[in-house]
Each structure stands twice: as structure tokens, then as C-alpha cells.
Design an enzyme around this catalytic site. Structure first.
Site, PDB file in Angstrom:
ATOM      1  N   TYR A   1       0.874  -1.186   0.000  1.00  0.00           N
ATOM      2  CA  TYR A   1       0.000   0.000   0.000  1.00  0.00           C
ATOM      3  C   TYR A   1       0.902   1.225   0.000  1.00  0.00           C
ATOM      4  O   TYR A   1       1.906   1.278   0.722  1.00  0.00           O
ATOM      5  CB  TYR A   1      -0.869   0.009   1.265  1.00  0.00           C
ATOM      6  CG  TYR A   1      -1.744   1.237   1.386  1.00  0.00           C
ATOM      7  CD1 TYR A   1      -3.061   1.236   0.919  1.00  0.00           C
ATOM      8  CD2 TYR A   1      -1.243   2.419   1.959  1.00  0.00           C
ATOM      9  CE1 TYR A   1      -3.857   2.372   1.017  1.00  0.00           C
ATOM     10  CE2 TYR A   1      -2.035   3.558   2.050  1.00  0.00           C
ATOM     11  CZ  TYR A   1      -3.336   3.528   1.585  1.00  0.00           C
ATOM     12  OH  TYR A   1      -4.115   4.650   1.675  1.00  0.00           O
TER      13      TYR A   1
ATOM     14  N   GLU B   1      -3.473   7.442  -4.064  1.00  0.00           N
ATOM     15  CA  GLU B   1      -3.316   6.148  -3.405  1.00  0.00           C
ATOM     16  C   GLU B   1      -3.135   5.010  -4.398  1.00  0.00           C
ATOM     17  O   GLU B   1      -3.816   4.958  -5.426  1.00  0.00           O
ATOM     18  CB  GLU B   1      -4.576   5.889  -2.560  1.00  0.00           C
ATOM     19  CG  GLU B   1      -4.566   4.570  -1.810  1.00  0.00           C
ATOM     20  CD  GLU B   1      -5.940   4.255  -1.211  1.00  0.00           C
ATOM     21  OE1 GLU B   1      -6.137   4.555  -0.014  1.00  0.00           O
ATOM     22  OE2 GLU B   1      -6.806   3.729  -1.928  1.00  0.00           O
TER      23      GLU B   1
END
Ligand code: GDP
Ligand code: MN
Length: 369
Positions: free
Chosen positions: A99, A187
Site C-alpha cells: 500500500y 493512493e
């Protein structure tokens, strides 16, 4: 403003962040004309997260299977959003999911980098259960996010030497595009190690609405409905809801208490428009047009507390553009008498008491007026 995954990936590609080769389709048959290596992954393009869990992401081994699965996803409803487009991308063989994100952190009042070796899943879940698996560092706005920062983060995530450089370049590029585009969130989840490379399998980009005036060349804002867009062009603040009473008020506080009042008396607002302070006759005209154009509106509730806004201006705007739906008007404050007179001449009675007017609006919406 949220961007779709495919739009965000187009921007990523401009910043040399590796993404899968792919194309966007609106109809299943279009897939047969695409020049893509199989297997492919079909991805619903909606502005809500968790598409995978909701069935909006499927792998396909061959074109026929791809068309069939596209039929199932297109038209699907994902958390209230209808799927009209699919991103068809060459699937990658994922070895590990990470992530990586840059976002504005209100507590530290600056951008932060957030990263984890437990990617691919809901990051809020990881933060709740195993906060130690998340790296979060504030970024000094004067120093910026430097190559050594990127490598430090990469090491902490456990990236092997072979991939550390690739990860660092992606992190630097993602930071660069975050600042260039005034993003409040950029993101990648998952950022994957796949087939010997580091690649952005998903992409999420939210641009700060306050910066849209200086961000040219972005795709159209798809979060807004047609009426919400119209309201913006007239500098009116308008929000769409799902009931049947259109609401016009002046001032955010008044408008919100108006919604509460309707709710209290069993009514359901269809939308709400704040004409703001010092609303002119013209603003009133636009406001009436916008709120009543929404399908399913059965009554109109106008709640005005005149201050800078003058009741006579509001009354003139209303009389000159009488709506087709039954309405309840509450009018009080600056130039109240003049306003009331103008309405009376047009056969409209206004009340001073907001609760009385709210009750009347609810009754009108039920067709009992
Ligand atoms: P989200 O559910 O909306 O976050 O959509 P993602 O694009 O993140 O996809 C969800 C999950 O589907 C990912 O975490 C992967 O596990 C899987 N997935 C997506 N694309 C691929 C792919 O190309 N290959 C493989 N093997 N899995 C994929
Ligand atoms: Mn994702």
C-alpha cells in the site's frame, strides 16, 4: 473531486508510474476489438471503493469469457452507483501487494506518506488491527519528499534490493503528482510486485475542490449531477437528496435546520439550495428553476430569514418565476412588509413561523394541501 481509476492511471502513466496496459469499454462486444494479452482483468469504473468485494472486478482467461463477464458487471449497482464503463487491463501475476499513498493529514497539517507491506486489503482495517504494519511519516513542506525518504520507506516495507529502486521512483513520482495536481489523496492499493516489476494495480486520486480553479485539463467532475453542475455555474450551493420536497433557504445554518424540521414533521427533502446572503431576484430565479427541475419534486419549501438578503427581492424573484409545484413560504426579516405585500398581490400567503411553514410543506408533498 474523485477521479476514476482509469483516469488516475492515465495521469500515473504520464508520471512514469508503471500501470497495466488496458482500455475502457462501455459495451461488452467492444472487448473483442481490443489488442490485449490474456488473461485480462475487468474492472468496474465507479467512484466508490471496495469494488473487488462487491463483485466489480473479475479475471477472464479468454475473449469469450471476458465478454460474458463484462455483461455481468456492466449495469451492476455498486454501493448505489451504476456501472457504465469497464477498464479491461492485462492481468498481472501478483507476488506481493503493498500500500502506498500521499494524503493531507489534518492533525499535522501537512502531507503525509502512508505505506504498508500489507496492501491489497482495506487499509483502515490494517490500521485498526495491526497499526504497527503501517508506516506514516509527515513530509516537511519545505524539504519535500526526497529520494532518500523514498528509499527509507522502501526498506521499512522490506523491499528487496532488486525492487527498491523501482519502488523509490514510484514513490517520488506519486509525491510529485500529488503536489502538482493539488491532490488530497493519491493512493495505490495494491502496489504490486508482479512478474519482476513493481506496478500500480489500482489507482485512486482525489483532487482538492478548492484547487480546481487552477487545475486545468482534468476530466469532468463526475461526482456532480447535471443540476448540481448547473448550480455551480451560477455560484449557488445546491445538494441533491432523495425525497420529494424541494428546499430553498438562505445561509448554511438555516438551510440545515430547515432539513431537520422537515424530517421532524415526517417530510423528505428532494434537494436543498442555499441562495446565500444578499440573494438577488436573478439568483432566486435560477434557484427556483434548479430545485423544481429535479424529477419527483411534489412540493417546494422556501425558508428565508432576511438579513443582507431582502425579503422584497426574494418575493419579486418568486412572483416573476412562479413554480408549477405547490409551495409553502416562510418569509421574515429585512423588508418583510414589502415582501409580504408583493406576495399577497400574487395571491401567495407567507408565514413567519418556520415550523408552521415546514408542516405545510409536508402536507403539500403528501398531496393534501
Ligand atoms: P478495489 O477492490 O476497488 O480496491 O480494486 P483493486 O483494483 O484494488 O482490485 C482488488 C483486488 O483484485 C486486488 O487487491 C487484487 O488482489 C485483485 N486484482 C486486481 N487486478 C488484478 C490483476 O491484474 N491480477 C491479479 N492476480 N489480481 C488482481
Ligand atoms: Mn484497491
Amino acid at each position: 473531486m474523485k477521479l476514476h481509476e482509469y483516469q488516475a492511471k492515465e495521469i500515473f502513466a504520464r508520471y512514469s508510474i508503471p500501470v497495466q496496459k488496458g482500455a475502457v469499454v462501455r459495451h461488452p462486444e467492444e472487448i473483442l476489438g481490443l489488442d490485449l494479452q490474456y488473461p485480462v482483468v475487468l474492472k468496474a469504473q465507479v467512484l466508490v471503493g471496495g469494488r473487488g468485494k462487491a463483485g466489480g472486478i473479475k479475471l477472464a482467461e479468454k475473449p469469450s469469457e471476458s465478454v460474458e463477464k463484462a455483461r455481468a458487471i456492466l449495469g451492476m449497482d455498486i454501493k448505489g452507483e451504476r456501472v457504465t464503463r469497464l477498464l479491461v487491463a492485462e492481468a498481472v501475476d501478483i507476488q506481493q501487494e503493498y500500500y502506498l499513498a500521499f494524503t493531507v493529514d489534518r492533525a499535522t497539517r501537512c502531507l503525509v506518506v502512508v505505506a504498508s507491506a500489507s496492501g491489497g486489503i482495506d487499509i483502515e482495517e490494517v490500521a485498526r488491527r495491526t497499526p504497527e504494519k503501517i508506516v506514516k511519516e509527515p513530509i516537511d513542506p519545505f524539504l519535500g519528499f526526497r529520494p532518500f525518504h523514498a528509499r527509507q520507506i522502501g526498506r521499512r516495507l522490506g523491499f528487496a534490493d532488486a525492487h527498491l529502486g523501482a519502488f523509490a521512483r514510484i514513490a517520488e513520482s506519486l509525491y510529485q503528482l500529488t503536489t502538482d495536481l493539488d491532490a488530497e489523496l493519491a493512493e495505490i492499493n495494491p502496489l504490486a510486485v508482479a512478474g519482476g516489476q513493481v506496478i500500480a494495480v489500482d489507482a485512486k486520486l482525489i483532487i482538492d475542490d478548492n484547487a480546481l480553479y487552477r487545475q486545468k485539463g482534468l476530466p469532468e467532475n463526475e461526482e456532480l449531477t447535471g443540476l448540481e453542475r448547473d448550480a455551480r455555474t451560477h455560484d449557488l450551493s445546491y445538494v441533491e437528496l432523495d425525497g420529494d420536497i424541494a428546499v430553498i433557504g438562505n445561509g448554511a445554518g438555516l438551510v440545515m435546520s430547515t432539513l431537520d424540521m422537515l424530517d421532524h414533521f415526517g417530510g423528505r427533502p428532494a434537494n436543498v439550495l442555499d441562495v446565500g446572503g444578499g440573494a438577488s431576484e436573478e439568483a432566486m430565479k435560477q434557484a427556483l428553476d434548479i430545485v423544481t427541475r429535479k424529477p419527483g419534486v411534489r412540493a417546494l419549501f422556501i425558508n428565508i430569514f432576511g438579513g443582507i438578503t431582502r425579503c422584497d427581492d426574494i418575493a419579486r424573484g418568486l412572483v416573476a418565476n412562479l413554480p408549477q409545484v405547490p409551495m409553502s413560504v416562510r418569509l421574515t426579516g429585512t423588508n418583510e412588509e414589502e415582501g409580504r405585500q408583493i406576495l399577497q398581490q400574487a395571491g401567495i400567503s407567507a408565514s413567519v413561523d418556520p415550523e408552521e411553514a415546514a408542516k405545510k410543506a409536508v402536507v403539500l408533498a403528501r398531496g393534501q394541501g
